[in-house]
Design a protein around this motif. Structure first.
Motif, PDB file in Angstrom:
ATOM      1  N   LEU A 281       8.649  -7.357 -19.870  1.00 36.24           N
ATOM      2  CA  LEU A 281       8.439  -7.264 -18.427  1.00 36.24           C
ATOM      3  C   LEU A 281       7.226  -8.074 -18.005  1.00 36.24           C
ATOM      4  CD1 LEU A 281       9.005  -3.498 -17.538  1.00 36.24           C
ATOM      5  CD2 LEU A 281      10.445  -5.428 -16.916  1.00 36.24           C
ATOM      6  N   SER A 282       7.330  -8.716 -16.865  1.00 37.05           N
ATOM      7  CA  SER A 282       6.190  -9.358 -16.215  1.00 37.05           C
ATOM      8  C   SER A 282       6.181  -8.915 -14.762  1.00 37.05           C
ATOM      9  CB  SER A 282       6.296 -10.885 -16.294  1.00 37.05           C
ATOM     10  OG  SER A 282       6.204 -11.326 -17.625  1.00 37.05           O
ATOM     11  N   PHE A 283       4.999  -8.776 -14.213  1.00 42.18           N
ATOM     12  CA  PHE A 283       4.857  -8.352 -12.826  1.00 42.18           C
ATOM     13  C   PHE A 283       4.623  -9.572 -11.953  1.00 42.18           C
ATOM     14  CE2 PHE A 283       3.883  -4.637 -15.329  1.00 42.18           C
ATOM     15  CZ  PHE A 283       4.573  -3.637 -14.656  1.00 42.18           C
ATOM     16  N   LEU A 284       5.490  -9.725 -10.957  1.00 39.38           N
ATOM     17  CA  LEU A 284       5.448 -10.871 -10.062  1.00 39.38           C
ATOM     18  C   LEU A 284       5.420 -10.392  -8.617  1.00 39.38           C
ATOM     19  CD1 LEU A 284       8.318 -12.920 -11.759  1.00 39.38           C
ATOM     20  CD2 LEU A 284       5.868 -13.231 -12.136  1.00 39.38           C
ATOM     21  N   ILE A 285       5.081 -11.288  -7.714  1.00 41.92           N
ATOM     22  CA  ILE A 285       5.133 -10.984  -6.297  1.00 41.92           C
ATOM     23  C   ILE A 285       6.590 -11.025  -5.849  1.00 41.92           C
ATOM     24  CG2 ILE A 285       4.520 -11.795  -3.988  1.00 41.92           C
ATOM     25  CD1 ILE A 285       1.971 -12.916  -5.159  1.00 41.92           C
ATOM     26  N   THR A 286       7.028 -10.008  -5.132  1.00 36.80           N
ATOM     27  CA  THR A 286       8.365 -10.008  -4.547  1.00 36.80           C
ATOM     28  C   THR A 286       8.230  -9.819  -3.037  1.00 36.80           C
ATOM     29  OG1 THR A 286       8.601  -7.629  -4.898  1.00 36.80           O
ATOM     30  CG2 THR A 286       9.449  -9.081  -6.621  1.00 36.80           C
ATOM     31  N   ILE A 287       9.238 -10.239  -2.323  1.00 33.14           N
ATOM     32  CA  ILE A 287       9.210 -10.128  -0.868  1.00 33.14           C
ATOM     33  C   ILE A 287       9.686  -8.742  -0.473  1.00 33.14           C
ATOM     34  CG2 ILE A 287      10.018 -11.116   1.298  1.00 33.14           C
ATOM     35  CD1 ILE A 287       8.185 -12.918  -0.372  1.00 33.14           C
ATOM     36  N   LYS A 288       8.780  -7.943   0.074  1.00 31.05           N
ATOM     37  CA  LYS A 288       9.112  -6.604   0.530  1.00 31.05           C
ATOM     38  C   LYS A 288       8.464  -6.392   1.889  1.00 31.05           C
ATOM     39  CE  LYS A 288       9.539  -4.403  -4.005  1.00 31.05           C
ATOM     40  NZ  LYS A 288       9.107  -3.280  -4.847  1.00 31.05           N
ATOM     41  N   GLY A 289       8.660  -5.223   2.455  1.00 36.29           N
ATOM     42  CA  GLY A 289       7.945  -4.872   3.665  1.00 36.29           C
ATOM     43  C   GLY A 289       8.774  -4.917   4.926  1.00 36.29           C
ATOM     44  N   ALA A 290      10.088  -5.137   4.824  1.00 37.66           N
ATOM     45  CA  ALA A 290      10.923  -5.136   6.024  1.00 37.66           C
ATOM     46  C   ALA A 290      10.897  -3.767   6.696  1.00 37.66           C
ATOM     47  CB  ALA A 290      12.360  -5.530   5.671  1.00 37.66           C
ATOM     48  N   GLU A 291      10.726  -2.717   5.900  1.00 37.68           N
ATOM     49  CA  GLU A 291      10.654  -1.360   6.443  1.00 37.68           C
ATOM     50  C   GLU A 291       9.193  -0.949   6.559  1.00 37.68           C
ATOM     51  OE1 GLU A 291      12.038   3.196   5.279  1.00 37.68           O
ATOM     52  OE2 GLU A 291      12.738   1.474   4.105  1.00 37.68           O
ATOM     53  N   ALA A 292       8.783  -0.521   7.743  1.00 40.33           N
ATOM     54  CA  ALA A 292       7.386  -0.182   7.991  1.00 40.33           C
ATOM     55  C   ALA A 292       6.954   1.011   7.150  1.00 40.33           C
ATOM     56  CB  ALA A 292       7.177   0.124   9.468  1.00 40.33           C
ATOM     57  N   MET A 293       5.682   1.003   6.736  1.00 37.05           N
ATOM     58  CA  MET A 293       5.086   2.121   6.033  1.00 37.05           C
ATOM     59  C   MET A 293       4.092   2.798   6.964  1.00 37.05           C
ATOM     60  SD  MET A 293       4.249   0.640   2.226  1.00 37.05           S
ATOM     61  CE  MET A 293       3.805   2.266   1.633  1.00 37.05           C
ATOM     62  N   ASN A 294       4.192   4.101   7.069  1.00 34.25           N
ATOM     63  CA  ASN A 294       3.220   4.854   7.844  1.00 34.25           C
ATOM     64  C   ASN A 294       2.079   5.280   6.935  1.00 34.25           C
ATOM     65  OD1 ASN A 294       4.773   4.788  10.230  1.00 34.25           O
ATOM     66  ND2 ASN A 294       6.009   6.502   9.503  1.00 34.25           N
ATOM     67  N   TYR A 295       0.851   4.997   7.337  1.00 38.74           N
ATOM     68  CA  TYR A 295      -0.308   5.433   6.573  1.00 38.74           C
ATOM     69  C   TYR A 295      -1.515   5.461   7.498  1.00 38.74           C
ATOM     70  CZ  TYR A 295      -2.398   0.762   6.402  1.00 38.74           C
ATOM     71  OH  TYR A 295      -2.979  -0.425   6.740  1.00 38.74           O
ATOM     72  N   ARG A 296      -2.550   6.118   7.046  1.00 36.18           N
ATOM     73  CA  ARG A 296      -3.811   6.101   7.774  1.00 36.18           C
ATOM     74  C   ARG A 296      -4.956   6.095   6.763  1.00 36.18           C
ATOM     75  NH1 ARG A 296      -1.808  11.446   8.174  1.00 36.18           N
ATOM     76  NH2 ARG A 296      -3.332  13.082   7.627  1.00 36.18           N
ATOM     77  N   ILE A 297      -6.076   5.525   7.154  1.00 38.37           N
ATOM     78  CA  ILE A 297      -7.275   5.494   6.333  1.00 38.37           C
ATOM     79  C   ILE A 297      -8.280   6.448   6.946  1.00 38.37           C
ATOM     80  CG2 ILE A 297      -9.155   4.081   5.438  1.00 38.37           C
ATOM     81  CD1 ILE A 297      -6.535   3.314   4.212  1.00 38.37           C
ATOM     82  N   GLU A 298      -8.761   7.406   6.163  1.00 37.44           N
ATOM     83  CA  GLU A 298      -9.729   8.375   6.653  1.00 37.44           C
ATOM     84  C   GLU A 298     -10.872   8.511   5.654  1.00 37.44           C
ATOM     85  OE1 GLU A 298      -7.882  12.099   7.478  1.00 37.44           O
ATOM     86  OE2 GLU A 298      -6.568  11.300   9.046  1.00 37.44           O
ATOM     87  N   THR A 299     -12.074   8.653   6.169  1.00 39.62           N
ATOM     88  CA  THR A 299     -13.243   8.913   5.335  1.00 39.62           C
ATOM     89  C   THR A 299     -13.616  10.375   5.487  1.00 39.62           C
ATOM     90  OG1 THR A 299     -14.049   6.653   5.556  1.00 39.62           O
ATOM     91  CG2 THR A 299     -15.633   8.318   4.871  1.00 39.62           C
ATOM     92  N   LYS A 300     -13.773  11.068   4.371  1.00 38.13           N
ATOM     93  CA  LYS A 300     -14.082  12.496   4.407  1.00 38.13           C
ATOM     94  C   LYS A 300     -15.334  12.758   3.581  1.00 38.13           C
ATOM     95  CE  LYS A 300      -9.153  13.579   4.681  1.00 38.13           C
ATOM     96  NZ  LYS A 300      -9.146  13.740   6.142  1.00 38.13           N
ATOM     97  N   GLU A 301     -16.165  13.634   4.077  1.00 36.68           N
ATOM     98  CA  GLU A 301     -17.319  14.077   3.303  1.00 36.68           C
ATOM     99  C   GLU A 301     -16.833  14.932   2.133  1.00 36.68           C
ATOM    100  OE1 GLU A 301     -20.373  12.967   3.850  1.00 36.68           O
ATOM    101  OE2 GLU A 301     -19.459  11.749   5.434  1.00 36.68           O
ATOM    102  N   LYS A 302     -17.721  15.220   1.206  1.00 41.34           N
ATOM    103  CA  LYS A 302     -17.315  16.008   0.047  1.00 41.34           C
ATOM    104  C   LYS A 302     -16.848  17.394   0.482  1.00 41.34           C
ATOM    105  CE  LYS A 302     -21.735  18.085  -1.345  1.00 41.34           C
ATOM    106  NZ  LYS A 302     -22.708  18.213  -2.461  1.00 41.34           N
ATOM    107  N   PHE A 303     -15.918  17.944  -0.277  1.00 43.38           N
ATOM    108  CA  PHE A 303     -15.424  19.287  -0.014  1.00 43.38           C
ATOM    109  C   PHE A 303     -15.062  19.935  -1.340  1.00 43.38           C
ATOM    110  CE2 PHE A 303     -11.901  16.305   0.453  1.00 43.38           C
ATOM    111  CZ  PHE A 303     -10.905  16.862  -0.332  1.00 43.38           C
ATOM    112  N   GLU A 304     -14.782  21.219  -1.312  1.00 42.21           N
ATOM    113  CA  GLU A 304     -14.481  21.956  -2.536  1.00 42.21           C
ATOM    114  C   GLU A 304     -13.070  22.536  -2.482  1.00 42.21           C
ATOM    115  OE1 GLU A 304     -18.158  24.021  -4.527  1.00 42.21           O
ATOM    116  OE2 GLU A 304     -18.207  24.469  -2.382  1.00 42.21           O
ATOM    117  N   VAL A 305     -12.451  22.596  -3.642  1.00 36.86           N
ATOM    118  CA  VAL A 305     -11.165  23.258  -3.792  1.00 36.86           C
ATOM    119  C   VAL A 305     -11.258  24.227  -4.964  1.00 36.86           C
ATOM    120  CG1 VAL A 305      -9.822  21.350  -2.815  1.00 36.86           C
ATOM    121  CG2 VAL A 305     -10.272  21.406  -5.278  1.00 36.86           C
TER     122      VAL A 305
END
Length: 298
Positions: A117-141
């Motif tokens: 296998l080799s990884f190459l660039i392929t043409i993608k992206g015709a379908e939109a991707m929903n995403y958001r970038i958020e910065t969050k302070e530290k928190f606990e779980v």
């Protein structure tokens, strides 16, 4: 592109060591990620596990060696490609090629070949991707923590999915929900109280931590649970469309695949420390997923 170069460096290492010992931690190091994330990324991109890919490549080369004739014994070929007995080699060989190693020595036999296998660039992206970038302070779980091996081995439960199944069956997930407190203001109100986080601390080159978790606040009862502090990060958050339960597996797999194959190689970000959250909830009366990836600008 840097991402492609990293992945191909990892593939170079695997190819160079098909007749020897393959250290997955070294392959992951060349890809600049953890062993766990390298294997996950590989399977989402290629639709085959890394272990299966290595098995196919070794049996492809073994078949070529057998067909070339010569005096090499079948046991010697078996040992060369990682099998400790002729029986285990013959079983694996037959499963892939549909014949025994002895039959493969005969001319005119039709065998299977799986190329490198080799990884190459392929043409993608015709379908939109929903995403958001958020910065969050530290928190606990806090929650139910297990440390899993990247190869799925070890004592049960052996996978995060199995941990979810057991926790729902024995009531642990419900008890964690009851002790969770409220959702913090920085998360979607559509989410459930109990979700999951992985790779939030170092556990070893071939293991990763996974926690069924709730956000910790003043009302939380954390007695008897593991706790983790999640540092301040930038997060790339990918929400799903609302979907019925029977489409859950397909939906979350598609989100992961599109993150690794479409967004990450071109977005100018890279994963930071490997931390991921799998958030689950409900929206419009249907299931809803958010995947959170800790990222940083390159």
């Amino acid at each position: 592109m840097e991402w492609l170069e990293r992945m191909n460096r990892a593939m170079d290492y695997i190819e160079e060591n098909l007749t020897g010992e393959i250290e997955l931690s070294e392959a992951a190091r060349r890809a600049c990620c953890s062993t766990y994330h390298f294997q996950r990324m590989f399977s989402f991109i290629t639709d085959v596990t890394l272990a299966e890919y290595i098995r196919r490549r070794r049996l492809t080369l073994a078949a070529l060696e057998l067909q070339q004739g010569g005096a090499a014994k079948i046991i010697d070929v078996a040992l060369t490609y990682g099998y400790d007995s002729p029986v285990s080699f013959a079983r694996a060989f037959h499963a892939l090629h549909g014949m025994t190693p002895a039959m493969a020595r005969q001319g005119g036999m039709e065998l299977k070949a799986y190329p490198r296998l080799s990884f190459l660039i392929t043409i993608k992206g015709a379908e939109a991707m929903n995403y958001r970038i958020e910065t969050k302070e530290k928190f606990e779980v806090f929650g139910l923590e297990r440390v899993f091996r990247t190869d799925g081995g070890g004592e049960a439960p052996q996978t995060p999915a199995r941990l979810w199944e057991q926790s729902h069956a024995n009531g642990e997930a419900k008890r964690l929900e009851e002790r969770a407190g409220g959702l913090p203001s920085f998360v979607s109100p559509n989410l459930y109280a109990v979700n999951a986080v992985c790779s939030y601390r170092k556990t070893g080159p071939d293991t990763f931590p996974y926690m069924l978790c709730a956000f910790k606040d003043e009302a939380s009862d954390t007695d008897g649970y593991a706790t983790a502090t999640i540092p301040a990060h930038t997060w790339a958050i990918f929400p799903s469309e609302p979907h019925p339960w029977e489409q859950f597996g397909e939906t979350i797999e598609t989100l992961y695949r599109r993150f690794y194959t479409e967004w990450l190689p071109t977005a100018g970000y890279e994963q930071a420390d490997g931390i991921e959250f799998e958030m689950n909830g409900t929206k419009d009366g249907l299931n809803y997923i958010e995947l959170w990836f800790a990222v940083r600008k390159k």
